[in-house]
Motif scaffolding. Sequence first.
Motif, PDB file in Angstrom:
ATOM      1  N   GLY A  26       0.852  -1.186   0.000  1.00 13.39           N
ATOM      2  CA  GLY A  26       0.000   0.000   0.000  1.00 13.39           C
ATOM      3  C   GLY A  26       0.884   1.229   0.000  1.00 13.39           C
ATOM      4  N   LEU A  27       0.628   2.132  -0.948  1.00 11.76           N
ATOM      5  CA  LEU A  27       1.410   3.363  -1.066  1.00 11.76           C
ATOM      6  C   LEU A  27       0.485   4.544  -0.838  1.00 11.76           C
ATOM      7  CD1 LEU A  27       2.435   1.413  -3.848  1.00 11.76           C
ATOM      8  CD2 LEU A  27       4.366   2.715  -3.009  1.00 11.76           C
ATOM      9  N   GLY A  28       0.963   5.524  -0.082  1.00  3.82           N
ATOM     10  CA  GLY A  28       0.121   6.678   0.203  1.00  3.82           C
ATOM     11  C   GLY A  28       0.933   7.951   0.283  1.00  3.82           C
ATOM     12  N   TRP A  29       0.205   9.087   0.211  1.00  6.95           N
ATOM     13  CA  TRP A  29       0.841  10.410   0.218  1.00  6.95           C
ATOM     14  C   TRP A  29      -0.236  11.474   0.385  1.00  6.95           C
ATOM     15  CZ3 TRP A  29       1.273   6.915  -3.883  1.00  6.95           C
ATOM     16  CH2 TRP A  29       0.280   7.040  -4.865  1.00  6.95           C
ATOM     17  N   ASP A  30       0.200  12.644   0.761  1.00  5.78           N
ATOM     18  CA  ASP A  30      -0.639  13.843   0.773  1.00  5.78           C
ATOM     19  C   ASP A  30       0.075  14.889  -0.064  1.00  5.78           C
ATOM     20  OD1 ASP A  30      -2.582  12.848   2.611  1.00  5.78           O
ATOM     21  OD2 ASP A  30      -1.236  13.312   4.275  1.00  5.78           O
ATOM     22  N   PHE A  40      -2.819  17.156  -8.486  1.00  4.93           N
ATOM     23  CA  PHE A  40      -1.721  16.201  -8.415  1.00  4.93           C
ATOM     24  C   PHE A  40      -2.246  14.819  -8.791  1.00  4.93           C
ATOM     25  CE2 PHE A  40       0.655  19.270  -6.020  1.00  4.93           C
ATOM     26  CZ  PHE A  40       1.977  18.878  -6.113  1.00  4.93           C
ATOM     27  N   ASP A  41      -1.499  14.094  -9.602  1.00  8.58           N
ATOM     28  CA  ASP A  41      -1.821  12.705  -9.923  1.00  8.58           C
ATOM     29  C   ASP A  41      -0.531  11.909  -9.770  1.00  8.58           C
ATOM     30  OD1 ASP A  41      -2.700  10.263 -10.854  1.00  8.58           O
ATOM     31  OD2 ASP A  41      -2.951  10.911 -12.928  1.00  8.58           O
ATOM     32  N   LEU A  42      -0.403  11.214  -8.637  1.00  8.61           N
ATOM     33  CA  LEU A  42       0.767  10.380  -8.397  1.00  8.61           C
ATOM     34  C   LEU A  42       0.443   8.958  -8.807  1.00  8.61           C
ATOM     35  CD1 LEU A  42       1.301  12.940  -6.618  1.00  8.61           C
ATOM     36  CD2 LEU A  42       2.641  11.446  -5.161  1.00  8.61           C
ATOM     37  N   ASP A  43       1.429   8.278  -9.379  1.00  9.71           N
ATOM     38  CA  ASP A  43       1.215   6.947  -9.930  1.00  9.71           C
ATOM     39  C   ASP A  43       2.252   5.959  -9.417  1.00  9.71           C
ATOM     40  OD1 ASP A  43      -0.948   7.715 -11.700  1.00  9.71           O
ATOM     41  OD2 ASP A  43       0.552   8.710 -12.928  1.00  9.71           O
ATOM     42  N   ALA A  44       1.770   4.854  -8.873  1.00  9.58           N
ATOM     43  CA  ALA A  44       2.646   3.767  -8.432  1.00  9.58           C
ATOM     44  C   ALA A  44       2.938   2.847  -9.609  1.00  9.58           C
ATOM     45  CB  ALA A  44       1.980   2.981  -7.307  1.00  9.58           C
ATOM     46  N   SER A  45       4.144   2.287  -9.631  1.00  8.19           N
ATOM     47  CA  SER A  45       4.556   1.333 -10.662  1.00  8.19           C
ATOM     48  C   SER A  45       5.441   0.271 -10.029  1.00  8.19           C
ATOM     49  CB  SER A  45       5.359   2.030 -11.772  1.00  8.19           C
ATOM     50  OG  SER A  45       4.636   3.077 -12.351  1.00  8.19           O
ATOM     51  N   ALA A  46       5.545  -0.860 -10.708  1.00 14.04           N
ATOM     52  CA  ALA A  46       6.450  -1.930 -10.284  1.00 14.04           C
ATOM     53  C   ALA A  46       7.309  -2.340 -11.470  1.00 14.04           C
ATOM     54  CB  ALA A  46       5.672  -3.131  -9.762  1.00 14.04           C
ATOM     55  N   PHE A  47       8.608  -2.422 -11.244  1.00 15.35           N
ATOM     56  CA  PHE A  47       9.559  -2.887 -12.256  1.00 15.35           C
ATOM     57  C   PHE A  47      10.067  -4.254 -11.822  1.00 15.35           C
ATOM     58  CE2 PHE A  47       9.554   1.670 -12.790  1.00 15.35           C
ATOM     59  CZ  PHE A  47       9.670   1.860 -14.164  1.00 15.35           C
ATOM     60  N   GLU A  75       0.297  -7.345  -9.527  1.00 19.63           N
ATOM     61  CA  GLU A  75      -0.921  -6.695 -10.011  1.00 19.63           C
ATOM     62  C   GLU A  75      -1.100  -5.325  -9.369  1.00 19.63           C
ATOM     63  OE1 GLU A  75      -5.768  -7.342  -9.990  1.00 19.63           O
ATOM     64  OE2 GLU A  75      -4.475  -8.967  -9.292  1.00 19.63           O
ATOM     65  N   HIS A  76      -1.314  -4.323 -10.209  1.00 17.11           N
ATOM     66  CA  HIS A  76      -1.661  -2.968  -9.771  1.00 17.11           C
ATOM     67  C   HIS A  76      -3.176  -2.926  -9.643  1.00 17.11           C
ATOM     68  CE1 HIS A  76      -2.065   1.365  -9.738  1.00 17.11           C
ATOM     69  NE2 HIS A  76      -0.787   1.554  -9.919  1.00 17.11           N
ATOM     70  N   THR A  77      -3.710  -2.441  -8.523  1.00 15.12           N
ATOM     71  CA  THR A  77      -5.155  -2.485  -8.313  1.00 15.12           C
ATOM     72  C   THR A  77      -5.896  -1.322  -8.972  1.00 15.12           C
ATOM     73  OG1 THR A  77      -5.005  -1.345  -6.193  1.00 15.12           O
ATOM     74  CG2 THR A  77      -4.916  -3.772  -6.155  1.00 15.12           C
ATOM     75  N   ASP A  86      -7.795   9.072   3.476  1.00 10.42           N
ATOM     76  CA  ASP A  86      -6.768   8.454   4.311  1.00 10.42           C
ATOM     77  C   ASP A  86      -6.431   7.070   3.788  1.00 10.42           C
ATOM     78  OD1 ASP A  86      -6.707  10.640   6.026  1.00 10.42           O
ATOM     79  OD2 ASP A  86      -8.312   9.834   7.283  1.00 10.42           O
ATOM     80  N   GLY A  87      -5.348   6.512   4.303  1.00 12.87           N
ATOM     81  CA  GLY A  87      -4.962   5.147   3.952  1.00 12.87           C
ATOM     82  C   GLY A  87      -4.192   5.079   2.646  1.00 12.87           C
ATOM     83  N   ASP A  88      -4.203   3.899   2.037  1.00 14.51           N
ATOM     84  CA  ASP A  88      -3.452   3.667   0.802  1.00 14.51           C
ATOM     85  C   ASP A  88      -4.092   4.443  -0.347  1.00 14.51           C
ATOM     86  OD1 ASP A  88      -2.088   1.818   2.359  1.00 14.51           O
ATOM     87  OD2 ASP A  88      -3.135   0.089   1.508  1.00 14.51           O
ATOM     88  N   ASP A  89      -3.251   5.116  -1.132  1.00 16.83           N
ATOM     89  CA  ASP A  89      -3.743   5.783  -2.341  1.00 16.83           C
ATOM     90  C   ASP A  89      -3.711   4.831  -3.529  1.00 16.83           C
ATOM     91  OD1 ASP A  89      -4.382   8.428  -1.345  1.00 16.83           O
ATOM     92  OD2 ASP A  89      -2.235   8.649  -1.001  1.00 16.83           O
ATOM     93  N   GLU A  90      -2.697   3.990  -3.612  1.00 15.32           N
ATOM     94  CA  GLU A  90      -2.630   2.961  -4.646  1.00 15.32           C
ATOM     95  C   GLU A  90      -2.014   1.714  -4.025  1.00 15.32           C
ATOM     96  OE1 GLU A  90      -1.077   4.163  -8.469  1.00 15.32           O
ATOM     97  OE2 GLU A  90      -2.358   5.942  -8.523  1.00 15.32           O
ATOM     98  N   GLN A  91      -2.299   0.558  -4.650  1.00 13.17           N
ATOM     99  CA  GLN A  91      -1.788  -0.705  -4.127  1.00 13.17           C
ATOM    100  C   GLN A  91      -1.229  -1.564  -5.252  1.00 13.17           C
ATOM    101  OE1 GLN A  91      -5.228  -2.409  -2.153  1.00 13.17           O
ATOM    102  NE2 GLN A  91      -4.593  -1.543  -0.189  1.00 13.17           N
TER     103      GLN A  91
END
Length: 191
Positions: A26-30, A40-47, A75-77, A86-91
């Motif tokens: 779980g990734l989060g930010w303010d 703002f549009d933040l994006d999680a990625s996995a390499f 898998e990106h949700t 609050d909590g995770d912004d992306e998983q």
Amino acid sequence: MSINLSKGQRIDLTKTNPGLTKVVLGLGWDTNKYSGGAEFDLDASAFLLYEDGKAKSEEDFVFYNHLKAYNGAVEHTGDNRTGEGDGDDEQIKIDFSRIPSHIHRIGITVTIHEAESRSQNFGQVSNAFVRLVDEASGREVLRYDLGEDFSVETAIVFCEVYRQGADWKFQAIGSGFSGGLAALVRNYGLS
């Protein structure tokens, strides 16, 4: 009880948590109020990286336009375009039992979408974190709060999970890049 990590720390995942095969990162930010008027549009990625630390094809890159790799091993949700709440912004979910043997490391990153044109950077982002949760039990295994160490960066490697023998480990990275997603893609061997 969750373990709080500092930048650079490493921790065993599967050796100290027998039976841990499926995890949720779980990734989060303010975002700060001084945004310059654009959302703002933040994006999680996995390499997904080979032994040489590089990805070899688009299959090794999971993000909002390519949500699954290796039949759901990673898998990106889905993309959260606002980061509200609050909590995770992306998983990002990882099933260690399904990761192909040629993948040795998985880099988990966050970038700011269109950061340059919107004059945005991680100096305007606060309370960034990554937490690792056992998907089966919902128990938070660990958490890494990134702190406020960034200014002009537009991409950050939050953490990496990596294979050591038969076990998986976690490393808190917190390394920033200028140049957004393109810089990360080049860093990890893709074009």
